[in-house]
Design an enzyme around this catalytic site. Structure first.
Site, short mmCIF file in Angstrom:
data_model
loop_
_atom_site.label_atom_id
_atom_site.label_comp_id
_atom_site.label_asym_id
_atom_site.label_seq_id
_atom_site.Cartn_x
_atom_site.Cartn_y
_atom_site.Cartn_z
N LYS A 29 0.79 -1.23 0.00
CA LYS A 29 0.00 0.00 0.00
C LYS A 29 0.82 1.29 0.00
CE LYS A 29 -3.48 -1.05 -0.63
NZ LYS A 29 -3.89 -1.76 -1.89
N THR A 33 1.47 -0.10 -7.29
CA THR A 33 0.74 -0.16 -8.56
C THR A 33 1.04 1.08 -9.41
OG1 THR A 33 -0.99 -1.15 -7.20
CG2 THR A 33 -1.56 -0.66 -9.48
N TRP A 34 1.10 2.21 -8.74
CA TRP A 34 1.43 3.47 -9.42
C TRP A 34 2.82 3.36 -10.05
CZ3 TRP A 34 1.71 8.76 -6.36
CH2 TRP A 34 1.68 9.82 -7.28
N HIS A 112 6.53 -7.45 -2.64
CA HIS A 112 6.43 -6.86 -1.29
C HIS A 112 7.43 -7.54 -0.36
CE1 HIS A 112 3.05 -4.47 -2.36
NE2 HIS A 112 2.16 -5.43 -2.38
N ARG A 133 5.93 4.99 1.85
CA ARG A 133 4.83 5.93 2.11
C ARG A 133 4.71 6.09 3.61
NH1 ARG A 133 -1.48 4.74 0.18
NH2 ARG A 133 -2.14 6.92 0.20
N SER A 141 -4.73 2.71 4.20
CA SER A 141 -4.89 2.08 2.90
C SER A 141 -4.91 0.55 3.04
CB SER A 141 -3.75 2.53 1.98
OG SER A 141 -3.89 1.99 0.70
N TYR A 196 6.18 8.05 -1.83
CA TYR A 196 4.85 8.27 -2.43
C TYR A 196 4.48 9.77 -2.39
CZ TYR A 196 -0.31 7.84 -2.77
OH TYR A 196 -1.63 7.97 -3.12
N LYS A 263 -8.35 6.21 -2.96
CA LYS A 263 -8.46 7.66 -2.78
C LYS A 263 -7.21 8.40 -3.27
CE LYS A 263 -10.61 10.45 0.83
NZ LYS A 263 -11.04 10.38 2.24
N GLY A 264 -6.07 7.78 -3.07
CA GLY A 264 -4.84 8.30 -3.66
C GLY A 264 -4.37 9.66 -3.18
S1 PPS Z 1 -0.70 -2.94 -3.20
O1 PPS Z 1 -1.99 -3.65 -3.15
O2 PPS Z 1 0.10 -3.19 -1.99
O3 PPS Z 1 0.06 -3.22 -4.41
O4 PPS Z 1 -1.11 -1.41 -3.16
P1 PPS Z 1 -0.20 -0.19 -3.66
O5 PPS Z 1 -0.35 -0.07 -5.12
O6 PPS Z 1 1.15 -0.27 -3.09
O7 PPS Z 1 -0.87 1.06 -2.96
C1 PPS Z 1 -2.21 1.40 -3.19
C2 PPS Z 1 -2.39 2.87 -2.87
O8 PPS Z 1 -1.87 3.66 -3.95
C3 PPS Z 1 -2.92 4.48 -4.45
N1 PPS Z 1 -2.72 4.75 -5.88
C4 PPS Z 1 -2.38 5.96 -6.34
N2 PPS Z 1 -2.14 7.12 -5.70
C5 PPS Z 1 -1.83 8.20 -6.48
N3 PPS Z 1 -1.78 8.17 -7.82
C6 PPS Z 1 -2.01 7.03 -8.51
N4 PPS Z 1 -1.95 7.01 -9.83
C7 PPS Z 1 -2.33 5.85 -7.75
N5 PPS Z 1 -2.64 4.57 -8.07
C8 PPS Z 1 -2.87 3.91 -6.93
C9 PPS Z 1 -4.17 3.66 -4.16
O9 PPS Z 1 -5.34 4.43 -4.27
C10 PPS Z 1 -3.86 3.20 -2.75
O10 PPS Z 1 -3.93 4.25 -1.79
P2 PPS Z 1 -5.25 4.63 -0.98
O11 PPS Z 1 -4.78 5.58 0.10
O12 PPS Z 1 -5.83 3.38 -0.43
O13 PPS Z 1 -6.13 5.31 -1.95
#
Ligand code: PPS
Length: 301
Positions: A29, A33-34, A112, A133, A141, A196, A263-264
């Site tokens: 989290k 993914t980003w 991870h 982060r 998250s 992040y 929510k990001g």
């Molecule tokens: S995982 O399941 O562990 O792989 O999750 P991970 O990708 O590490 O983290 C997920 C959080 O990243 C947010 N997210 C983003 N934030 C900003 N910009 C972009 N483009 C983006 N894409 C994914 C995602 O919403 C999760 O954070 P939260 O706070 O839950 O929204």
């Protein structure tokens, strides 16, 4: 880790990474993914129109050890495995490991797992992008994620989740242990350590750093396009990066627990932390002060 991690641990520890692999290493989290979508897009020569799911383009190395062994493997994966490996047991070998092995180079691999559970020679072979982060937003998250995914199906409220998190009893933790190992290696020439919150603050600045580190030699204009393509709203709107509906349909996510791309933002924790939880968290950070004191996390923008 879940107990069936033991079946694969030695495979991860001895995994044959390749010289052109880029490994995205994160505590869950923290922006995995980003970073995956950014780096895969940069390395694919800016393929903005692919419909392939991100997990197919950028494999998740140790997912076999996280998947709920009581769930039926996804249709097609076992058949594909058996066709490629006649006579071998997919569970023993690892279906997702097999996907990683069959991903064409140059691979952008998600993990991870912390440095200590991967080959000690990893940095002699491959580049690692470590994304961290702040732990308060990570905890929020992760709480939503653990309620969403069927491999965990966490049933409690946020206070209960925070209790586990601050007792270091959450899967793939402890947080500080993981991040501390990444931070220690941040000056290694094959490591790029990103926050992040910095990516949120100035995506173009961080994309330029990635461009130099990964060696993609993209122009400013291409980087701007990558930034747009990987903006939160863009990634939330596409099923290739936000496969919530598809995952519900195949029984991997629960309905009514929000979306994978949620929510990001930086600072959402203020909506969850009561003074009591804040105090508990503070004590946990203090217990890990030998690591936590060193890492300059930003808790708001
Ligand atoms: S995982 O399941 O562990 O792989 O999750 P991970 O990708 O590490 O983290 C997920 C959080 O990243 C947010 N997210 C983003 N934030 C900003 N910009 C972009 N483009 C983006 N894409 C994914 C995602 O919403 C999760 O954070 P939260 O706070 O839950 O929204």
């Amino acid at each position: 880790m879940p107990s069936h991690y033991a079946r694969y641990a030695h495979k991860y520890y001895n995994y044959k990474f390749l010289p052109d692999d880029v490994v995205i290493m994160t505590h869950p989290k923290c922006g995995t993914t980003w970073a995956q979508e950014i780096i895969w897009t940069m390395r694919s020569g800016c393929q903005f129109n692919t419909r392939l799911e991100l997990d197919v383009r950028s494999p998740f190395l140790e997912f076999d050890s996280l998947e709920n062994p009581n769930l039926k493997p996804l249709e097609g994966l076992v058949e594909e495995f058996k066709a490629r490996n006649p006579g071998k047991d997919p569970m023993e070998e690892g279906l997702y490991l097999e996907i990683a092995n069959n991903t064409p180079s140059p691979r952008t691999i998600k993990t991870h797992l912390p440095f200590s559970l991967l080959p000690p020679t990893l940095l002699d072979t491959s580049k690692v992008v470590y994304v961290a982060r702040n732990p308060k937003d990570t905890c929020v998250s992760y709480y939503h994620h653990q309620r969403l995914v069927k491999c965990t199906e966490f049933q409690g409220d946020f206070a209960e989740f925070l209790d586990y998190f601050t007792r270091d009893l959450i899967t793939q933790g402890p947080f500080w242990h993981h991040v501390g190992q990444g931070w220690e290696k941040r000056h290694h020439p094959n490591v790029l350590f990103l926050f992040y919150e910095d990516m949120k603050e100035d995506p173009m600045r961080e994309l330029r750093r990635l461009n130099d580190f990964v060696g993609t030699a993209l122009t400013e204009n291409q980087l701007r396009q990558v930034a747009e393509h990987t903006s939160f709203s863009s990634m939330k709107s596409k099923s290739s990066t936000n496969p919530t509906q598809a995952a519900i349909e195949v029984g991997r996510f629960k309905e009514g627990e929000g979306e994978f791309v949620r929510k990001g933002i930086a600072g959402d924790w203020v909506n969850y932390f009561t003074p009591t939880l804040e105090e508990k968290f503070k004590q946990w950070v203090a217990r890990w002060r030998h690591v936590s004191d060193q890492i300059p996390f930003k808790y708001s923008m």
